[in-house]
Every structure is written in C-alpha cells, then in structure tokens.
Scaffold this active site. Structure first.
Site, short mmCIF file in Angstrom:
data_model
loop_
_atom_site.label_atom_id
_atom_site.label_comp_id
_atom_site.label_asym_id
_atom_site.label_seq_id
_atom_site.Cartn_x
_atom_site.Cartn_y
_atom_site.Cartn_z
N SER B 100 0.82 -1.20 0.00
CA SER B 100 0.00 0.00 0.00
C SER B 100 0.86 1.25 0.00
CB SER B 100 -0.89 -0.02 1.25
OG SER B 100 -1.42 1.27 1.48
N CYS B 101 0.44 2.26 -0.73
CA CYS B 101 1.17 3.53 -0.76
C CYS B 101 0.51 4.57 0.15
CB CYS B 101 1.25 4.09 -2.17
SG CYS B 101 2.30 3.11 -3.25
N ILE B 102 -0.63 4.22 0.71
CA ILE B 102 -1.35 5.21 1.52
C ILE B 102 -1.71 4.62 2.88
CG2 ILE B 102 -3.40 6.66 1.71
CD1 ILE B 102 -3.41 6.59 -1.41
#
Lengths: 150, 102
Positions: B100-102
């Site tokens: 995940s980037c967030i």
C-alpha cells in the site's frame, strides 16, 4: 524527508502528500513547506476545490484549445477524483488529517502568506506554524535529511 | 528461509514476514514484537487480531483503512507501533506486508 510544495494543482498536491505520508509509513520523519500556489492545499476555502491542469499538460492528451474551454478543468478534476476514490485515495482534507495524525509537520511560507494576504486562521487547523525559508532550512538541519521540491 | 522464533522453526521471507500463517501463534507474535522492541499490550492484541481478520477477509490494508477501522485511530496506531506501524504490525500478526502507498 523535507518536501516543498509550490504548486496547487491536484496532481502535484497528491504527489507531495503521498511522498510525505509514505515516508511516515516507513518510519521516516516528514515535513511539508507550503509555498506560493502550494498554499492552496492548506487554505480552508480552497483545499476542497483543487483542479488538475488541462492546459499546458501534454500528458492529458487533450488539445490545448479544448482544455481551455469553460468547465473542462472541473470535469477532468471530478473524473480524476472519482478514480482516486476507487483506489482508496483520500480527498485532500482527509489526507491532511491522515498526515497530521501520522506526525507529518505542516509549515506555511510566510512570504507567500503575505503575498496572497492569507492569515493563519485561513489555513487548515493542522498547519503547525507560518515560518520563513530560513526557519525551514533550520528544521532541515542534520545528517541524512533529504529535500524534495514539488 | 527458516528461522527459529519462540523455539519453533518458522518459514519467513527475506524481510522476515511469515509465509505460512498456520505457523503463527501468540508466542510467535510476542517474539516478533520483541524483535521490534515492542511489548504487546491488550490494545496491541486488539489491533493484531483486527489485522489478521482483515487479511482473512482479503481486505487490502492501508493506513487510511486503519483510521476507519473503529479499532484504533492513526495517531494511536503510530504510538503503539512506532516506526513503520503498518509494516511492523502486519509482521507481528504473521500476515504479508501490505502493498500500500497510503
């Protein structure tokens, strides 16, 4: 990770936010210095209304004349926001909430604030302070600190 | 690769995440937490169990989702699992590192 955000277009604001939040997720300290049009990303009345640039943006694959038509920016922006929601990307206000809860420090540039006649009360409540470029450099002192300009 | 955690032979990937959740138990979780200098409290366990449940239900984990979980909020999550909370907490829970980037 010290990030300077100087632009108020949606794609640039998200780039800075994802970088700052991503740093915190890895256990890296992150701070954002909002200057010039970047201030719009923390301006209470403007942060919900940021747009993507449809003119002067070759990656939009849209003729410049068409991109300049009234409502085109709003249309492209709302399409992009829908796509972002689909991949679980928060809106600008929620993203600011996530970052402040994660410990990202938010600074507003004094010079740009004066230029746009903004007051601290105009800004998102999570903004730590209005500071000078010198203050930001002082914040950035130390070994292994990286600085990014968006 | 094989690693001895809490006296058991456990298969982990190169980043130290368990590759087979059936090898996980609470002792393993405690040992993995100790590696990250964390002593697991009741609050930690609530979050670990929540993460395991979300993984079982094939929910993609992100910081945003943690904030909306109702189990904890982002601020507390960072306090309980300092330094890369999502990575650390999922490792302790014996589930894969979220992409995940967030």
């Amino acid at each position: 990770m010290m990030i300077i955000l100087s632009k108020g277009t949606l794609e640039n604001v998200y780039a800075a936010f994802v970088l700052a939040n991503g740093a915190r997720m890895e256990g890296i300290d992150a701070e954002i210095f909002f200057t010039f049009f970047g201030l719009e990303a923390v301006h209470k009345k403007k942060l919900e209304h940021l747009h993507v640039a449809t003119v002067g943006n070759p990656a939009m694959h849209m003729p410049t004349m068409l991109g300049g038509l009234p409502g085109m920016e709003a249309l492209a922006s709302s399409m992009m926001k829908k796509e972002m929601e689909k991949i679980d990307m928060p809106d600008v206000h929620e993203f600011l909430d996530i970052m402040t809860a994660s410990g990202v420090k938010l600074w507003a540039c004094k010079l740009a604030m004066d230029m746009f006649h903004y007051k601290k009360e105009d800004l998102y409540e999570g903004v730590d302070a209005v500071i000078t470029v010198g203050d930001f450099y002082k914040q950035s002192q130390g070994e292994g600190v990286h600085m990014l300009f968006v | 690769m094989e690693k001895t955690i809490a006296g058991k032979n456990i298969t982990v990937n190169e980043e130290g995440y368990l590759t087979d959740f059936s090898q996980w138990d609470e002792k393993v979780g405690e040992a993995l937490a100790a590696e990250a200098s964390i002593t697991l409290s009741a609050r930690h366990w609530e979050i670990v169990k929540y993460l395991q449940n979300e993984h079982k239900n094939q929910v993609a984990l992100s910081i945003r989702r943690i904030g909306k979980s109702g189990v904890t909020d982002i601020k507390e999550f960072y306090q309980l699992f300092p330094n890369a909370p999502l990575k650390t907490a999922t490792k302790i829970a014996g589930i894969p590192k979220p992409a995940s980037c967030i």
